[in-house]
Motif scaffolding. Sequence first.
Motif, PDB file in Angstrom:
ATOM      1  N   ALA A 229       0.837  -1.202   0.000  1.00 11.11           N
ATOM      2  CA  ALA A 229       0.000   0.000   0.000  1.00 11.11           C
ATOM      3  C   ALA A 229       0.872   1.252   0.000  1.00 11.11           C
ATOM      4  O   ALA A 229       0.597   2.223  -0.726  1.00 11.11           O
ATOM      5  CB  ALA A 229      -0.928  -0.003   1.213  1.00 11.11           C
ATOM      6  N   ALA A 230       1.928   1.240   0.795  1.00 13.93           N
ATOM      7  CA  ALA A 230       2.834   2.393   0.853  1.00 13.93           C
ATOM      8  C   ALA A 230       3.552   2.580  -0.476  1.00 13.93           C
ATOM      9  O   ALA A 230       3.723   3.709  -0.952  1.00 13.93           O
ATOM     10  CB  ALA A 230       3.839   2.200   1.983  1.00 13.93           C
ATOM     11  N   ALA A 231       3.947   1.477  -1.099  1.00 11.90           N
ATOM     12  CA  ALA A 231       4.686   1.557  -2.359  1.00 11.90           C
ATOM     13  C   ALA A 231       3.822   2.155  -3.465  1.00 11.90           C
ATOM     14  O   ALA A 231       4.309   2.946  -4.290  1.00 11.90           O
ATOM     15  CB  ALA A 231       5.182   0.168  -2.766  1.00 11.90           C
ATOM     16  N   TYR A 232       2.551   1.792  -3.488  1.00  9.07           N
ATOM     17  CA  TYR A 232       1.659   2.256  -4.557  1.00  9.07           C
ATOM     18  C   TYR A 232       0.857   3.505  -4.188  1.00  9.07           C
ATOM     19  O   TYR A 232       0.177   4.073  -5.048  1.00  9.07           O
ATOM     20  CB  TYR A 232       0.697   1.135  -4.954  1.00  9.07           C
ATOM     21  N   GLY A 233       0.917   3.916  -2.930  1.00  5.32           N
ATOM     22  CA  GLY A 233       0.108   5.050  -2.516  1.00  5.32           C
ATOM     23  C   GLY A 233      -1.367   4.721  -2.426  1.00  5.32           C
ATOM     24  O   GLY A 233      -2.229   5.578  -2.608  1.00  5.32           O
ATOM     25  N   PHE A 234      -1.667   3.438  -2.143  1.00  3.85           N
ATOM     26  CA  PHE A 234      -3.042   2.975  -2.028  1.00  3.85           C
ATOM     27  C   PHE A 234      -3.477   2.988  -0.560  1.00  3.85           C
ATOM     28  O   PHE A 234      -2.654   2.917   0.356  1.00  3.85           O
ATOM     29  CB  PHE A 234      -3.193   1.543  -2.549  1.00  3.85           C
ATOM     30  N   ASP A 235      -4.805   3.057  -0.335  1.00  4.70           N
ATOM     31  CA  ASP A 235      -5.341   2.876   1.011  1.00  4.70           C
ATOM     32  C   ASP A 235      -5.248   1.398   1.373  1.00  4.70           C
ATOM     33  O   ASP A 235      -5.332   0.520   0.502  1.00  4.70           O
ATOM     34  CB  ASP A 235      -6.801   3.329   1.076  1.00  4.70           C
ATOM     35  N   HIS A 236      -5.105   1.128   2.672  1.00  3.96           N
ATOM     36  CA  HIS A 236      -4.985  -0.261   3.130  1.00  3.96           C
ATOM     37  C   HIS A 236      -6.061  -0.563   4.163  1.00  3.96           C
ATOM     38  O   HIS A 236      -6.343   0.256   5.042  1.00  3.96           O
ATOM     39  CB  HIS A 236      -3.607  -0.493   3.757  1.00  3.96           C
ATOM     40  N   LEU A 237      -6.674  -1.729   4.031  1.00  2.00           N
ATOM     41  CA  LEU A 237      -7.654  -2.188   5.018  1.00  2.00           C
ATOM     42  C   LEU A 237      -7.298  -3.590   5.481  1.00  2.00           C
ATOM     43  O   LEU A 237      -7.243  -4.526   4.680  1.00  2.00           O
ATOM     44  CB  LEU A 237      -9.069  -2.206   4.419  1.00  2.00           C
TER      45      LEU A 237
ATOM     46  N   ARG B 124     -12.064   2.759  -3.505  1.00  2.00           N
ATOM     47  CA  ARG B 124     -11.406   4.047  -3.302  1.00  2.00           C
ATOM     48  C   ARG B 124     -10.316   4.286  -4.347  1.00  2.00           C
ATOM     49  O   ARG B 124      -9.473   3.429  -4.593  1.00  2.00           O
ATOM     50  CB  ARG B 124     -10.770   4.111  -1.909  1.00  2.00           C
ATOM     51  N   PRO B 125     -10.320   5.471  -4.967  1.00  2.00           N
ATOM     52  CA  PRO B 125      -9.230   5.806  -5.873  1.00  2.00           C
ATOM     53  C   PRO B 125      -8.009   6.261  -5.064  1.00  2.00           C
ATOM     54  O   PRO B 125      -8.173   6.765  -3.957  1.00  2.00           O
ATOM     55  CB  PRO B 125      -9.812   6.970  -6.702  1.00  2.00           C
ATOM     56  N   PRO B 126      -6.805   6.086  -5.548  1.00  2.00           N
ATOM     57  CA  PRO B 126      -6.466   5.496  -6.847  1.00  2.00           C
ATOM     58  C   PRO B 126      -6.414   3.963  -6.813  1.00  2.00           C
ATOM     59  O   PRO B 126      -6.242   3.318  -7.833  1.00  2.00           O
ATOM     60  CB  PRO B 126      -5.062   6.062  -7.091  1.00  2.00           C
ATOM     61  N   GLY B 127      -6.574   3.379  -5.632  1.00  2.00           N
ATOM     62  CA  GLY B 127      -6.538   1.938  -5.505  1.00  2.00           C
ATOM     63  C   GLY B 127      -6.542   1.552  -4.040  1.00  2.00           C
ATOM     64  O   GLY B 127      -6.461   2.407  -3.147  1.00  2.00           O
TER      65      GLY B 127
ATOM     66  N   ARG C 123       3.733  -6.979 -12.497  1.00  2.00           N
ATOM     67  CA  ARG C 123       3.333  -7.613 -13.766  1.00  2.00           C
ATOM     68  C   ARG C 123       1.829  -7.491 -13.990  1.00  2.00           C
ATOM     69  O   ARG C 123       1.369  -7.446 -15.131  1.00  2.00           O
ATOM     70  CB  ARG C 123       3.736  -9.099 -13.762  1.00  2.00           C
ATOM     71  N   ARG C 124       1.068  -7.423 -12.913  1.00  2.00           N
ATOM     72  CA  ARG C 124      -0.384  -7.412 -13.023  1.00  2.00           C
ATOM     73  C   ARG C 124      -0.956  -6.006 -13.212  1.00  2.00           C
ATOM     74  O   ARG C 124      -1.874  -5.811 -14.003  1.00  2.00           O
ATOM     75  CB  ARG C 124      -1.018  -8.036 -11.765  1.00  2.00           C
ATOM     76  N   ILE C 125      -0.428  -5.022 -12.493  1.00  2.00           N
ATOM     77  CA  ILE C 125      -1.000  -3.664 -12.567  1.00  2.00           C
ATOM     78  C   ILE C 125       0.033  -2.605 -12.905  1.00  2.00           C
ATOM     79  O   ILE C 125      -0.301  -1.414 -12.970  1.00  2.00           O
ATOM     80  CB  ILE C 125      -1.714  -3.279 -11.255  1.00  2.00           C
ATOM     81  N   GLY C 126       1.272  -3.024 -13.107  1.00  2.00           N
ATOM     82  CA  GLY C 126       2.326  -2.066 -13.398  1.00  2.00           C
ATOM     83  C   GLY C 126       3.125  -1.749 -12.137  1.00  2.00           C
ATOM     84  O   GLY C 126       2.651  -1.989 -11.023  1.00  2.00           O
ATOM     85  N   PRO C 127       4.316  -1.203 -12.282  1.00  2.00           N
ATOM     86  CA  PRO C 127       5.160  -0.896 -11.117  1.00  2.00           C
ATOM     87  C   PRO C 127       4.671   0.349 -10.397  1.00  2.00           C
ATOM     88  O   PRO C 127       3.891   1.131 -10.951  1.00  2.00           O
ATOM     89  CB  PRO C 127       6.536  -0.656 -11.751  1.00  2.00           C
ATOM     90  N   PRO C 128       5.106   0.533  -9.156  1.00  2.00           N
ATOM     91  CA  PRO C 128       4.758   1.769  -8.439  1.00  2.00           C
ATOM     92  C   PRO C 128       5.296   2.982  -9.224  1.00  2.00           C
ATOM     93  O   PRO C 128       6.260   2.859  -9.965  1.00  2.00           O
ATOM     94  CB  PRO C 128       5.505   1.624  -7.090  1.00  2.00           C
ATOM     95  N   ARG C 129       4.661   4.135  -9.051  1.00  2.00           N
ATOM     96  CA  ARG C 129       5.046   5.316  -9.820  1.00  2.00           C
ATOM     97  C   ARG C 129       6.517   5.666  -9.658  1.00  2.00           C
ATOM     98  O   ARG C 129       7.189   6.046 -10.612  1.00  2.00           O
ATOM     99  CB  ARG C 129       4.182   6.503  -9.385  1.00  2.00           C
ATOM    100  N   ASP C 130       7.030   5.553  -8.438  1.00  2.00           N
ATOM    101  CA  ASP C 130       8.417   5.923  -8.185  1.00  2.00           C
ATOM    102  C   ASP C 130       9.399   5.006  -8.916  1.00  2.00           C
ATOM    103  O   ASP C 130      10.552   5.340  -9.091  1.00  2.00           O
ATOM    104  CB  ASP C 130       8.728   5.901  -6.686  1.00  2.00           C
TER     105      ASP C 130
END
Length: 214
Positions: A22-30, A105-108, A205-212
């Motif tokens: 979640a931190a790598a992609y900037g996604f919310d985590h539950l 939730r966006p972005p993921g 491979r499934r959704i692409g690498p993190p933006r950074d």
Amino acid sequence: MTVIAIDGTAASGKGTLARRLAAAYGFDHLDTGLLYRAVGVAVLRAGGSPDDPIAGLAAVLALDPAGLGDPELRGDAAAQAASRVSAIPGVRTALLDFQRRFAERPPGAVLDGRDIGTVICPDAPAKIFVTATLETRTARRWKELRERGHEVIYDEVLDDLRQRDERDRRRAVAPLVPASDAFLLDTSQLTADQVFDQALAYVSRRIGPPRDAV
């Protein structure tokens, strides 16, 4: 929706992995297990039984997401209560919408639990099933509890995890099984960094690498 679904057995390392992804992609985590822990603890506080469907549903209706940070939810009693209330079909159904709304939730979003890839988000583009041997998981949980100041006996931790595994796998609704298209990740002989590296390679491979990393 861009969802990373992480399922697995207790003390397998899925929570740590979920937070790092979640931190790598900037996604919310539950951590969906906290929802069940909150319900279980609410039932116990009310003097009820975690096996009682009526008490479980009442606790779900009164659930306040703001309370998911309660330290008591991280305790062993909460874990045991969660395993029991999660076997109640009505409780699982009532919490289904909450989890699916979170996943949108966006972005993921990254959700970890027991039935994310099979029931909550079966269409998630990235699914990981995390596991480890019972002995490895027992050692991890025993060490974790000791570091928190709890006096615990290894054999009791072993027996607790064995019982939780049995309940999770045998429950009639949403049993703990890997999704047919999940990436199976055995963490028994891996460090946390190695687990993350393998998971990140799969997710990329499934959704692409993190933006950074682009």
